[in-house]
Design a protein around this motif. Sequence first.
Motif, PDB file in Angstrom:
ATOM      1  N   ASP A 178       0.860  -1.188   0.000  1.00  0.00           N
ATOM      2  CA  ASP A 178       0.000   0.000   0.000  1.00  0.00           C
ATOM      3  C   ASP A 178       0.893   1.233   0.000  1.00  0.00           C
ATOM      4  O   ASP A 178       2.115   1.113   0.084  1.00  0.00           O
ATOM      5  N   GLY A 187       1.020   3.699   2.179  1.00  0.00           N
ATOM      6  CA  GLY A 187       1.114   4.377   3.484  1.00  0.00           C
ATOM      7  C   GLY A 187       2.522   4.917   3.696  1.00  0.00           C
ATOM      8  O   GLY A 187       3.490   4.379   3.157  1.00  0.00           O
ATOM      9  N   GLY A 188       2.647   6.005   4.450  1.00  0.00           N
ATOM     10  CA  GLY A 188       3.958   6.604   4.745  1.00  0.00           C
ATOM     11  C   GLY A 188       4.519   7.318   3.524  1.00  0.00           C
ATOM     12  O   GLY A 188       3.779   7.728   2.623  1.00  0.00           O
ATOM     13  N   THR A 189       5.859   7.422   3.490  1.00  0.00           N
ATOM     14  CA  THR A 189       6.514   8.093   2.357  1.00  0.00           C
ATOM     15  C   THR A 189       7.132   7.038   1.453  1.00  0.00           C
ATOM     16  O   THR A 189       7.934   6.224   1.898  1.00  0.00           O
ATOM     17  N   TYR A 225       3.253  10.717  -0.314  1.00  0.00           N
ATOM     18  CA  TYR A 225       3.050  10.688   1.135  1.00  0.00           C
ATOM     19  C   TYR A 225       1.587  10.322   1.384  1.00  0.00           C
ATOM     20  O   TYR A 225       0.688  11.022   0.912  1.00  0.00           O
ATOM     21  N   GLU A 226       1.367   9.221   2.066  1.00  0.00           N
ATOM     22  CA  GLU A 226       0.013   8.698   2.311  1.00  0.00           C
ATOM     23  C   GLU A 226      -0.788   8.642   1.001  1.00  0.00           C
ATOM     24  O   GLU A 226      -1.953   9.035   0.939  1.00  0.00           O
TER      25      GLU A 226
END
Length: 269
Positions: A80, A82-84, A112-113
């Motif tokens: 996925d 998520g995060g960077t 980012y996300e």
Amino acid sequence: MDQQKKNEIFDHAKAWILEAGERIKSKIDSPRSIETKSNPNDLVTEMDQETEQFFAQKINETYQDHYLLGEEGFGDEIEDLGGTVWIVDPIDGTMNFVHQKRNFAISIGIYYEGVGEIGLIYNVMEETLYTARRGEGAYKNEHKLPMLDEERPLSESILALNTSWMIPENPHVEHQGMQDLVKKLRSTRSYGSAALEFAFVAEGLLDGYLTMTLMPWDYAAGSILVREVGGIVTRADREELDLLNKTTVLASRPNIHEEISTGYVRLKK
Ligand code: IPD
Ligand code: CA
Ligand code: CA
């Protein structure tokens, strides 16, 4: 993403893409080790791999909590966004790199996300760097690119596409619609590097780019760039792009996007 953080990441990405470009350029005439991947025309060289490893090392050293999705497999298993996440194509246009020693690019999209925040495309041999930060416009080197607000009819438009989609046996799109589209257009171009084709759409050199099989690293940066100048980037059926899978893509000036998609592109089920 926090603005200060975003600027810091941008500065690193810019320094690294220029450094990676310099390495490729310095070895452009060295003997090549060329292998094939999914088919005899899907090429990969030691330079594709070394360049991705270079980014993997830089990102790992500097940002332990960031992820890398790279074409050559030196990054992370991403399920996925998520995060960077850095989405990297170390050499986009490997066939051009091998045959022409030009017309290839390094492409980096930073998400980012799930939202595209930073895009960089470096045309290595021409030393042209295209950059974009979400909400801040797009640049070619230091020059800010104008918005794509001119309304140009399809009959005066140049569209980048791969002519293989006009062959009746192609598995993706009805060839009659594609032939009608080509007849309607002023002309077509095929540069052999998706990243450069996006950059040229952003720059206004092309009015659009239509393709049936792109991977996330082919358009992660380019889609940010084109959107920053007001262009529209979707799947060829105008649905939202899925950044984790192979997809069709239509990127263009706003005024011809719907006409191309609904008037000509009939995808095979
Ligand atoms: C390819 C190029 C090409 C596009 C292909 C891509 P690669 O990338 O962008 O223009 O038509 O779909 O796979 O393999 O040279 O990185
Ligand atoms: Ca590519
Ligand atoms: Ca590649």
